[in-house]
Scaffold this active site. Sequence first.
Site, PDB file in Angstrom:
ATOM      1  N   HIS A  26      32.414  46.142  41.425  1.00 47.34           N
ATOM      2  CA  HIS A  26      31.293  47.048  41.190  1.00 47.34           C
ATOM      3  C   HIS A  26      29.946  46.334  41.184  1.00 47.34           C
ATOM      4  O   HIS A  26      28.908  46.980  41.256  1.00 47.34           O
ATOM      5  CB  HIS A  26      31.496  47.853  39.897  1.00 47.34           C
ATOM      6  CG  HIS A  26      31.304  47.081  38.631  1.00 47.34           C
ATOM      7  ND1 HIS A  26      32.349  46.501  37.962  1.00 47.34           N
ATOM      8  CD2 HIS A  26      30.200  46.816  37.901  1.00 47.34           C
ATOM      9  CE1 HIS A  26      31.886  45.922  36.860  1.00 47.34           C
ATOM     10  NE2 HIS A  26      30.584  46.098  36.802  1.00 47.34           N
ATOM     11  N   ASP A  35      38.951  45.885  40.522  1.00 51.05           N
ATOM     12  CA  ASP A  35      37.527  45.636  40.285  1.00 51.05           C
ATOM     13  C   ASP A  35      37.184  44.167  40.482  1.00 51.05           C
ATOM     14  O   ASP A  35      36.409  43.577  39.728  1.00 51.05           O
ATOM     15  CB  ASP A  35      37.088  46.098  38.894  1.00 51.05           C
ATOM     16  CG  ASP A  35      35.565  46.082  38.753  1.00 51.05           C
ATOM     17  OD1 ASP A  35      34.887  46.359  39.753  1.00 51.05           O
ATOM     18  OD2 ASP A  35      35.060  45.775  37.656  1.00 51.05           O
ATOM     19  N   GLY A  66      24.811  42.841  32.793  1.00 49.36           N
ATOM     20  CA  GLY A  66      24.530  41.588  33.489  1.00 49.36           C
ATOM     21  C   GLY A  66      25.636  40.566  33.340  1.00 49.36           C
ATOM     22  O   GLY A  66      25.766  39.646  34.139  1.00 49.36           O
ATOM     23  N   ASN A  67      26.460  40.686  32.276  1.00 50.40           N
ATOM     24  CA  ASN A  67      27.623  39.807  32.107  1.00 50.40           C
ATOM     25  C   ASN A  67      28.725  40.121  33.109  1.00 50.40           C
ATOM     26  O   ASN A  67      29.641  39.324  33.309  1.00 50.40           O
ATOM     27  CB  ASN A  67      28.221  39.959  30.709  1.00 50.40           C
ATOM     28  CG  ASN A  67      27.579  39.048  29.685  1.00 50.40           C
ATOM     29  OD1 ASN A  67      26.966  39.523  28.742  1.00 50.40           O
ATOM     30  ND2 ASN A  67      27.706  37.747  29.871  1.00 50.40           N
ATOM     31  N   SER A  68      28.687  41.293  33.711  1.00 48.77           N
ATOM     32  CA  SER A  68      29.750  41.734  34.606  1.00 48.77           C
ATOM     33  C   SER A  68      29.974  40.727  35.730  1.00 48.77           C
ATOM     34  O   SER A  68      29.054  40.360  36.451  1.00 48.77           O
ATOM     35  CB  SER A  68      29.368  43.092  35.196  1.00 48.77           C
ATOM     36  OG  SER A  68      30.429  43.646  35.903  1.00 48.77           O
ATOM     37  N   GLY A  93      58.502  50.969  43.656  1.00 45.63           N
ATOM     38  CA  GLY A  93      58.997  52.246  44.172  1.00 45.63           C
ATOM     39  C   GLY A  93      59.610  53.126  43.104  1.00 45.63           C
ATOM     40  O   GLY A  93      60.670  53.722  43.319  1.00 45.63           O
ATOM     41  N   VAL A  94      58.948  53.191  41.927  1.00 53.73           N
ATOM     42  CA  VAL A  94      59.392  54.102  40.878  1.00 53.73           C
ATOM     43  C   VAL A  94      58.184  54.813  40.276  1.00 53.73           C
ATOM     44  O   VAL A  94      57.059  54.313  40.335  1.00 53.73           O
ATOM     45  CB  VAL A  94      60.151  53.377  39.735  1.00 53.73           C
ATOM     46  CG1 VAL A  94      61.427  52.751  40.236  1.00 53.73           C
ATOM     47  CG2 VAL A  94      59.261  52.349  39.040  1.00 53.73           C
TER      48      VAL A  94
END
Length: 513
Positions: free
Chosen positions: A127, A157, A258-260, A316-317
């Site tokens: 993001h 992300d 801003g830490n992202s 596949g469950v």
Amino acid sequence: MKKILGITVLAAFIGGAAAIGGYKLFERNQSGGTISEKQQLYFANNPLKVSSSGEVDFVQASAAVAPGVVHIKTTYAASNKKSQSSPFDMFDDFFGGGGRQMQRQPSAASGSGVIISQDGYIITNNHVVDNAEKVEVILTDRRKVEAKVIGRDPNTDLALIKVNETGLPVVKMGNSDNVQVGEWVLAVGFPLDLNTTVTAGIVSAKNRSIGIIGREQQGNEITEEEYREYQRTGKRPDRPANTSIESFIQTDAAINPGNSGGALVNASGELIGINSAIASQSGYNQGYGFAIPINLARKIVDDFMKYGSVKRGYIGVNFVPLSADNSSEIKTSEVSGLYVNDVVAGGGAAAAGLKQGDVIKKVDGVVINDSPDLQERIGRLNPGDKVKLSVLRDGSLKDFTVTLKGEPNAGVLASNAPKTVEVSKLGASFAPATAAQKSKYGIDNGVVVTSVVTGKAFDNIGVEKGLIITKVNGQAVNSVTDVQKALPQTRNNMIYMSGVSPEGTFNFSFPAQ
């Protein structure tokens, strides 16, 4: 004496040749290989010098990590984007959207990134760079360099970018499996556009899922109400595929806008997570931050470097996490584990012999209590990899070896995901609205805008991804073909459209080109 001198010269020659050869090998490996190999070579020559005195002291860890955490600035095309505020909205919480109406002018945002190789690979959040026209990296020596996006993975992300620089400081990757609740950690990044900032806290939880990545999707986890309806009618819930993976490390280290994309490191200065989200009503730190485990991030990065995209394997469950609240409804005495309510035909689980009613208790010997435990473990693997599932069946624990299948055989939910088709005249891509979306908005038809091309018709008038178009020139649309057929039926050379969004219904028009 001459003989001894000759041996000394020969030894020096061999030692020098070995050093040159080793350097050439190091140089060659730095230009290729996995990120783990790059890191191993780098830290073999640049050992991390962090010691523990028995007291909490983050000075050395901060000094080791801070040079490798960078400031990322992104520029976006002009748009009429209207942000919606949400306690778990990563864009609003980290970039300060706050529900404001943004003007039609180029906009900018900022975040953080972590240098993971000497030759310029940087890991950050999806993001942070999603839809950015330009990505700039400000290094700790204040140089500003433009970065290229190597790959983005909305499902985790995570994103990988690269700058054309060499000799950069590198943050050492640790092992997020070894992280313990109560352990001291540091968050390093560029909050509020400040210079490098270090905050400290502890790991307050692991394997957290907060619904932030896939909140617009309805995923593999089936709610109790849906499961009761499924039992009664045998009809599978109709919804788009959700392949998001959330298994966050939760911390109380102060994390702000801003830490992202910045680093979460342990007291030894090792990278254990990539800061991704905060839980906040105000958009600022209120004691809960969430980071993506580095063991998951390592797999995503290696896939980007090797394939250019993420290669994901699937069991596949379909399953329901068990708890004391739903165990009686499902008619089982188990209150932990994942109850298998459906096995996908042709999937890896079906081939291995799993059945409806099984309860998954362990993955490769690790106890599984909730869906994030399983998602993160499987998210590190590739199609073709084998995984051992310990399953409770008829009162006894049995082991099954499942070979993971790729996207085409991932399961009914994944294979039923609507096909996206671009309409070049509008500069946008569309997919049919699902039954769940129609029910949510009380509509009988519609197509979802899945992407918008910068500089084209939809972008110029501010139409956003995620809007549902119900009519084009007065004609109801259910598919891309319907849209294409309705476009020529203009009035006064104008195209008219109607639809719905979280803000309500809308109508707009624009000149036909």
